[in-house]
Design a protein around this motif. Structure first.
Motif, PDB file in Angstrom:
ATOM      1  N   ALA A 158       1.563   7.585  13.346  1.00 31.30           N
ATOM      2  CA  ALA A 158       2.492   6.739  13.975  1.00 31.30           C
ATOM      3  C   ALA A 158       1.772   5.462  14.441  1.00 31.30           C
ATOM      4  N   PRO A 159       2.337   4.231  13.941  1.00 38.95           N
ATOM      5  CA  PRO A 159       1.469   3.342  14.467  1.00 38.95           C
ATOM      6  C   PRO A 159       1.817   2.863  15.774  1.00 38.95           C
ATOM      7  N   SER A 160       3.080   3.277  16.221  1.00 43.93           N
ATOM      8  CA  SER A 160       3.475   3.011  17.791  1.00 43.93           C
ATOM      9  C   SER A 160       4.210   4.377  18.235  1.00 43.93           C
ATOM     10  N   SER A 161       4.826   4.352  19.603  1.00 47.25           N
ATOM     11  CA  SER A 161       5.527   5.461  20.039  1.00 47.25           C
ATOM     12  C   SER A 161       7.061   4.946  19.637  1.00 47.25           C
ATOM     13  N   GLY A 162       7.961   6.001  19.325  1.00 47.62           N
ATOM     14  CA  GLY A 162       9.321   5.698  19.270  1.00 47.62           C
ATOM     15  C   GLY A 162       9.986   6.989  18.536  1.00 47.62           C
ATOM     16  N   THR A 163      11.104   6.681  17.818  1.00 44.69           N
ATOM     17  CA  THR A 163      11.788   7.722  17.190  1.00 44.69           C
ATOM     18  C   THR A 163      11.880   7.659  15.639  1.00 44.69           C
ATOM     19  N   ILE A 164      11.773   8.706  15.011  1.00 46.37           N
ATOM     20  CA  ILE A 164      11.853   8.626  13.541  1.00 46.37           C
ATOM     21  C   ILE A 164      13.528   8.757  13.198  1.00 46.37           C
ATOM     22  N   VAL A 165      13.658   7.567  12.493  1.00 48.24           N
ATOM     23  CA  VAL A 165      15.189   7.379  12.224  1.00 48.24           C
ATOM     24  C   VAL A 165      15.474   7.672  10.826  1.00 48.24           C
ATOM     25  N   ASP A 166      14.466   7.680   9.882  1.00 47.60           N
ATOM     26  CA  ASP A 166      14.644   8.054   8.312  1.00 47.60           C
ATOM     27  C   ASP A 166      13.416   8.433   8.011  1.00 47.60           C
ATOM     28  N   ILE A 167      13.624   9.367   6.746  1.00 46.74           N
ATOM     29  CA  ILE A 167      12.487   9.699   5.822  1.00 46.74           C
ATOM     30  C   ILE A 167      12.985   9.718   4.284  1.00 46.74           C
ATOM     31  N   GLY A 168      12.918   8.598   3.747  1.00 48.42           N
ATOM     32  CA  GLY A 168      13.584   8.234   2.488  1.00 48.42           C
ATOM     33  C   GLY A 168      12.999   7.177   2.029  1.00 48.42           C
ATOM     34  N   GLU A 169      13.705   6.523   0.907  1.00 49.68           N
ATOM     35  CA  GLU A 169      13.135   5.483  -0.031  1.00 49.68           C
ATOM     36  C   GLU A 169      13.066   4.122   0.482  1.00 49.68           C
ATOM     37  N   PHE A 170      12.016   3.531   0.198  1.00 53.12           N
ATOM     38  CA  PHE A 170      11.877   1.892   0.740  1.00 53.12           C
ATOM     39  C   PHE A 170      11.013   1.182  -0.147  1.00 53.12           C
ATOM     40  N   THR A 171      11.544  -0.022  -0.367  1.00 49.95           N
ATOM     41  CA  THR A 171      10.684  -0.847  -1.309  1.00 49.95           C
ATOM     42  C   THR A 171       9.356  -0.891  -1.055  1.00 49.95           C
ATOM     43  N   ALA A 172       8.217  -0.606  -1.936  1.00 44.10           N
ATOM     44  CA  ALA A 172       6.996  -0.828  -1.711  1.00 44.10           C
ATOM     45  C   ALA A 172       6.307  -2.087  -1.937  1.00 44.10           C
ATOM     46  N   PRO A 173       5.397  -2.349  -1.364  1.00 43.07           N
ATOM     47  CA  PRO A 173       4.709  -3.704  -1.706  1.00 43.07           C
ATOM     48  C   PRO A 173       3.952  -3.633  -3.134  1.00 43.07           C
ATOM     49  N   HIS A 174       4.690  -3.663  -4.061  1.00 47.38           N
ATOM     50  CA  HIS A 174       4.364  -3.493  -5.286  1.00 47.38           C
ATOM     51  C   HIS A 174       5.319  -4.502  -6.235  1.00 47.38           C
ATOM     52  N   PRO A 175       4.597  -5.134  -7.400  1.00 46.72           N
ATOM     53  CA  PRO A 175       5.305  -6.293  -8.031  1.00 46.72           C
ATOM     54  C   PRO A 175       6.441  -5.629  -8.778  1.00 46.72           C
ATOM     55  N   SER A 176       6.633  -4.346  -8.943  1.00 47.57           N
ATOM     56  CA  SER A 176       7.819  -3.475  -9.788  1.00 47.57           C
ATOM     57  C   SER A 176       8.878  -3.427  -8.732  1.00 47.57           C
ATOM     58  N   GLY A 177       8.795  -3.607  -7.503  1.00 51.19           N
ATOM     59  CA  GLY A 177       9.968  -3.528  -6.593  1.00 51.19           C
ATOM     60  C   GLY A 177      10.376  -2.139  -6.548  1.00 51.19           C
ATOM     61  N   LEU A 178       9.926  -1.248  -7.126  1.00 49.37           N
ATOM     62  CA  LEU A 178      10.155   0.411  -7.081  1.00 49.37           C
ATOM     63  C   LEU A 178      10.118   0.903  -5.586  1.00 49.37           C
ATOM     64  N   TRP A 179      10.504   1.921  -5.457  1.00 52.90           N
ATOM     65  CA  TRP A 179      10.391   2.487  -3.894  1.00 52.90           C
ATOM     66  C   TRP A 179       9.430   3.365  -3.736  1.00 52.90           C
ATOM     67  N   VAL A 180       9.216   3.598  -2.297  1.00 47.69           N
ATOM     68  CA  VAL A 180       8.107   4.489  -2.226  1.00 47.69           C
ATOM     69  C   VAL A 180       8.655   5.554  -1.012  1.00 47.69           C
ATOM     70  N   ARG A 181       8.368   6.686  -0.922  1.00 52.89           N
ATOM     71  CA  ARG A 181       8.874   7.732   0.226  1.00 52.89           C
ATOM     72  C   ARG A 181       8.163   6.945   1.452  1.00 52.89           C
ATOM     73  N   THR A 182       9.015   6.690   2.408  1.00 51.98           N
ATOM     74  CA  THR A 182       8.758   6.009   3.562  1.00 51.98           C
ATOM     75  C   THR A 182       9.368   6.801   4.769  1.00 51.98           C
ATOM     76  N   ILE A 183       8.453   6.626   5.932  1.00 50.25           N
ATOM     77  CA  ILE A 183       9.210   7.183   7.154  1.00 50.25           C
ATOM     78  C   ILE A 183       9.536   6.011   8.113  1.00 50.25           C
ATOM     79  N   THR A 184      10.673   5.829   8.505  1.00 51.17           N
ATOM     80  CA  THR A 184      10.948   4.789   9.301  1.00 51.17           C
ATOM     81  C   THR A 184      11.170   5.242  11.047  1.00 51.17           C
ATOM     82  N   LEU A 185      10.372   4.247  11.482  1.00 56.08           N
ATOM     83  CA  LEU A 185      10.248   4.616  13.035  1.00 56.08           C
ATOM     84  C   LEU A 185      10.994   3.502  13.827  1.00 56.08           C
ATOM     85  N   GLU A 186      11.936   3.917  14.629  1.00 56.52           N
ATOM     86  CA  GLU A 186      12.246   2.911  15.576  1.00 56.52           C
ATOM     87  C   GLU A 186      11.384   2.892  16.796  1.00 56.52           C
ATOM     88  N   THR A 187      10.764   1.727  17.224  1.00 58.96           N
ATOM     89  CA  THR A 187       9.697   1.917  18.250  1.00 58.96           C
ATOM     90  C   THR A 187      10.352   1.497  19.456  1.00 58.96           C
TER      91      THR A 187
END
Lengths: 369, 496, 176
Positions: free
Chosen positions: B74-103
């Motif tokens: 965790a890059p900072s403290s906070g609450t996990i709000v989602d574990i799901g798909e998010f756009t990857a930093p990749h030219p294809s624009g495909l998703w990558v499994r991502t943890i969303t953290l509300e700081t």
């Protein structure tokens, strides 16, 4: 996001463009062209205009027929340069139809029949020149004695047009053999070099270009200057010109040393005929020369050797055009065999074997037990 | 120290000045962090946390799985709000499994400052495996952009004797200045990281290779290494692709990595400056990899900067902090302009391998329509690997992959030098990347065909086995029946 | 003039005759490639090519009745290998168009009848009677046999999803 929108790297590009290269080549040719026009007057200018225009018009027509966009292909300047180079290798007072046939042949048969830009096997200008030489030997060997603009007897503008479009009234009065032709003829008559280089051919101004020949033949020193300019601006690599001129120089020096009476010396070979034009402007044509450095050196050496052989023992007095065409034909073969060594591999393509004793630390360990 | 020359290469305009003069600034903590589970080469990390869970800074969000993998913290403290798909930093624009953290903005750390298992200690008193394990547990990967897990690379050194550790401070990509600033501002920490790495690898020497266009970084690193005799600063010429591993090894040692082998096979390991700095923080401070220095630059960015960014921050937050766009960007990239990747949009997260966010103006990309190849051979002269792009590209275009392989497609490092110099603007690298993709597909298809054949064979064997078993059972039953019948028939006789 | 035409014509005739004779008498017997082809095929006997099995398909290909692109599970890679084996020019446009598909079970409608097990050429479907089945994506060849036999249409074909791991650079779209 659709695949079509995805752009691969790199996302920046070198500044140089093809149009820029064309400008450089024209600039490099400019002194030689100006000097040639000065020497041979209006008919020579007419001829250059005719070859360039016919090359550009036939290029346009071919592009139109092929349905390719005109602007990017015309702006790359390859037609202009082919026309210019062709004009520089023709007898300066050639009639208009020689220029037109040459320009059209260069573009249509020399380039677009092969598939257009980048696809031709042979240098278009040299192909056209050779075709003209074989088809119209008389017109192609009518060499005019230099009549600098403004000198007595030099044709004025109207007279120039008449020479180009109607013909020369009294050819024998104004023409003679080119230097190479003169020497060749003399040798076939059993004369030696010291017999030959007499009279007008002994003039030291020969080296400066006051000699019968094509525009690109007479301005050897100015062409050398232009070639050095292109080298300095990195428009061309040194590999082809150096290996070509070097090979000719070595062969000429060798045979001249063996028999000075029958084999002209180095400066004669380098400064006469199309050698300078060929080495810096024609053999260096990217499309028809090898793409590796080693291949280019081989190509240049081949051009030089063949040109010397044709000049010395062949039937024609000049061999640069034939030499370049023959080496053009060998280019795919050279490109196939002369590949650079791949990183981490031997020349034969197998992986390198690591040599443990060459490791820096291993060496140090040996030195400091 | 003697520097060797590698073949080819190009000299792109560096464009480093706008950001090289800016000290590293901390980016204010964004409200949400999008932490991808795969920021490295290898298997994605497996989540350890659940939606709604509160996490402290540095807490393990996902653990590594498999041989080649890296954990995510965790890059900072906070609450996990989602574990799901998010756009990857990749030219294809495909998703990558991502943890969303509300700081929560508090940046609260765990009980032992960071994560419990990573208490700071003196690394030189620890066993090498222990240090390597901690580096792995801190989630450190190659920060130069390759994102190969650092601990796995260190483990390679255990199997083979490593004599030289090369620290890659080349930063040959135009615009990027994050390594430059790191070496200028945090040289002592970087040198400490190098010493820890040397200890783990038990290597003889470390060579810090810096391109000669970074005099301040060279001076700063020279000053920092002064007390350590086995550390040397090697000034290498500024020539792209100096920062490529193979070319860098050749430049500073004169040795080529044999085709098909790794650098460790010839006793050399290369690590990026950013990686050794992260190692210093992980071992000395017990801080896992939570942030990295990112250069924000390019002609379309109002105020180019070097930022220390928490992983998972959106690119748009970085751009906003740098004053936004000064003109609409022609291309938004992650990484430098030579090998960087086009981003589908600016709502993608910064990951461990993101060394730059570059927004280029139309004038900078110099995009021109492609023209036919004129066989000028400039690509051949520029190729640092000794390949002939002029021959490979048309073969790939015509689908002749075998012939392209014979010309060395497999040895291409996709550095982009050939495309950069091509006067006809042919997208050579994209042809090669396409060709490599086709080869990967072909390998995959062959693997699948073989697997299918094996499975089909197994099925046939199974069916045969079953048939035989059935036949045997049937025969047995028949035999039993026969004996029974015989017994029935015979029994009266027996009874007689 | 006439002599020239006549001599050239005669030359042409004689050479043509020689070529014809050579073609007849120096004919090279073709190698028995059927076995070689069959060894390359997946061997799942899935029948997607319209032949009864891989052996028959190999024979048909050798006889020129099938194009090299006949085998959907083999895909582009197999087509290329076959083309190079047979020395044929391969037109891969057809292969590109047919997207590879894999079977997937819609769990809501599966009744656990096990019929699909029996037709799957690679045993890619797992489960037990009266239990929901699942398709092992890695083992599925996309033959579609199970889709045909499934009584509740719970087995359906889906295109393989592109992920970051399987994404490939597209071919540059250019005139050059």
């Amino acid at each position: 996001m659709s695949n079509a929108a995805i752009i691969g790297g790199p996302h920046t590009h070198e500044r140089a463009s093809v149009g820029h290269t064309m400008g450089m080549v024209v600039l490099a040719l400019a002194p030689a062209v100006a000097f040639g026009i000065h020497l041979y007057g209006w008919p020579a200018l007419n001829l250059l205009v005719i070859t360039v225009l016919s090359a550009v018009i036939s290029e346009t027509a071919c592009l139109g027929l092929a349905g390719k966009p005109l602007r990017p292909y015309l702006l790359d300047g390859s037609a202009v340069i082919a026309g210019l180079l062709l004009g520089l290798t023709l007898p300066p007072w050639s009639p208009w139809w020689i220029g037109v046939v040459g320009g059209v042949f260069a573009m249509v048969v020399g380039k677009h029949v092969f598939g257009g830009l980048g696809q031709n096997v042979f240098n278009p200008a040299m192909l056209a020149r050779t075709a003209l030489l074989i088809s119209f030997p008389l017109e192609m060997t009518t060499w005019i004695t230099p009549l600098p603009l403004g000198s007595p007897g030099a044709p004025d503008f109207l007279e120039g047009l008449r020479i180009t479009f109607v013909g020369i009234a009294d050819i024998d009065a104004v023409s003679g053999a080119s230097l190479l032709g003169h020497v060749k003829t003399a040798f076939t008559q059993g004369k030696t070099l010291s017999d030959v280089m007499t009279g007008e051919y002994a003039d030291p101004s020969l080296a400066l270009g006051f000699v019968r020949g094509s525009l690109g033949e007479t301005s050897a020193l100015l062409l050398l200057l232009g070639g050095l300019f292109l080298l300095a601006r990195r428009v061309i690599n040194w590999h082809i010109p150096v290996s070509m001129l070097g090979t000719v120089a070595v062969l000429a020096a060798l045979f001249h040393f063996i028999d000075p009476e029958h084999y002209p010396g180095v400066e004669f070979h380098l400064l006469s005929g199309g050698m300078m034009l060929g080495a810096f402007f024609i053999a260096t044509d990217m499309v028809t020369s090898p793409s590796t450095r080693a291949g280019q050196i081989l190509f240049g050496a081949g051009c030089g050797a063949l040109a010397y052989i044709i000049r010395t023992w062949g039937g024609y007095p000049e061999g640069v055009a034939f030499a370049v065409l023959l080496m053009n034909a060998a280019t795919p073969l050279i490109d196939h065999h002369m590949r650079p060594r791949v990183y981490g591999r031997r020349r034969d393509g197998t992986p390198l074997q690591p040599a443990p004793n060459k490791w820096p630390s291993a060496n140090r360990k040996e030195r400091e037990p | 120290m003697k520097v060797f020359r590698f073949r080819g290469g190009v000299h792109p305009e560096s464009h480093k000045t706008p950001s090289a003069t800016k000290a590293i600034e901390d980016l204010p903590l964004p409200e949400r962090l999008y932490v991808p589970l795969q920021q490295h080469i290898g298997a994605p990390a497996k989540p350890e946390v659940a939606i709604g869970q509160r996490v402290y800074k540095g807490q393990l969000l996902a653990h590594s799985q498999g041989m080649i993998s890296a954990p995510v913290h965790a890059p900072s403290s906070g609450t996990i709000v989602d574990i799901g798909e998010f756009t990857a930093p990749h030219p294809s624009g495909l998703w990558v499994r991502t943890i969303t953290l509300e700081t929560d903005g508090k940046n609260r750390c765990g009980k032992n400052r960071w994560h419990e298992s990573a208490k700071p200690t003196d690394p030189f008193k620890m066993a090498q495996q222990e240090v390597a394990a901690r580096i792995g547990a801190a989630g450190i990967v190659g920060m130069g952009g390759a994102t190969f897990p650092a601990a796995v690379k260190l483990a390679l050194g255990k199997e083979r004797r490593i004599h030289t550790l090369i620290i890659n401070g080349g930063e040959c990509e135009p615009y990027l200045t994050c390594d430059d600033r790191l070496m200028r501002e945090r040289a002592h920490q970087a040198v400490d990281g190098i010493r820890i790495m040397l200890h783990v690898l038990q290597a003889d020497q470390a060579l810090i290779a810096i391109e000669d266009n970074k005099p301040a970084a060279i001076a700063s690193m020279r000053a920092a290494r002064r007390r350590h005799a086995n550390l040397h600063v090697v000034v290498v010429p500024s020539r792209y692709p100096m920062g490529s591993e193979k070319q860098m090894i050749q430049s500073v040692t004169g040795i080529e990595v044999p085709a098909g082998q790794r650098s460790a096979d010839i006793g050399v390991i290369v690590h990026n400056v950013g990686t050794v700095y992260a190692v210093h923080r992980a071992i000395r401070l017990g801080r896992p990899l939570l942030s990295r220095v990112v250069t924000v630059g390019g002609g379309a960015v109002r105020e180019p900067k070097n930022l220390e960014v928490p992983l998972g921050t959106l690119v748009e937050d970085l751009l906003e902090f740098c004053g936004g766009y000064s003109e609409p960007p022609a291309r938004l990239l992650m990484g430098g302009p030579m090998m960087g990747q086009v981003l589908p949009h600016s709502r993608v997260p910064i990951v461990k391998g993101s060394n730059g966010v570059i927004a280029l103006s139309t004038a900078e990309i110099r995009s021109r329509p492609a023209m036919p190849c004129i066989r000028c051979g400039r690509c051949v002269a520029a190729c640092p690997c000794g390949l002939m792009p002029v021959e490979m590209a048309p073969r790939i275009r015509n689908g002749d992959l075998d012939s392209a392989m014979e010309y060395g497609l497999g040895d291409c490092i996709s550095c982009g030098s050939c495309s950069y110099v091509c006067p006809s603007n042919i997208p050579l690298v994209q042809y090669f990347n396409y060709g490599k993709g086709m080869l990967a597909d072909r390998r995959e298809a062959q693997r699948k065909t073989e697997a299918t054949r094996r499975l089909a064979q197994e099925r046939r064997n199974r069916l045969e086995r079953e048939a035989r078993a059935r036949a045997k059972a049937a025969a047995q039953r028949k035999a039993e029946k026969a004996t029974d019948e015989a017994r029935e028939k015979n029994s009266p006789e027996v009874s007689v | 003039m006439i002599t020239a035409i006549a001599s050239l014509a005669t030359l042409g005739l004689v050479l043509g005759l020689l070529l014809g004779l050579a073609a007849r008498y120096l004919k090279v017997e073709t190698d028995p490639v059927v076995a070689e082809i069959e060894a390359l095929l997946p061997g799942s006997q899935c029948g997607q090519c319209g032949q009864a099995g891989c052996g028959q398909a190999a024979a048909a290909l050798a006889a020129g009745e099938l194009p090299v692109t006949f085998c959907p599970p083999g895909g582009r890679s197999l087509a290329e290998t076959l083309a190079s084996l047979l020395g044929l020019e391969v037109d891969l446009s057809g292969v590109e168009d047919t997207q590879p598909m894999l079977a997937r079970v819609k769990e809501a409608t599966c009744i656990g009848c096990t019929r699909c097990f029996k037709v799957c050429p690679t045993d890619a479907i797992i489960g037990a009677p009266k239990q929901i089945h699942a398709v092992l994506q890695d083992a599925c060849t996309g033959c579609g046999n199970c889709v045909e036999i499934c009584p509740t249409e719970c087995l359906q074909m889906f295109p393989i999803e592109v992920t970051l791991g399987t994404w490939r650079w597209p071919k540059p779209r250019l005139a050059a």
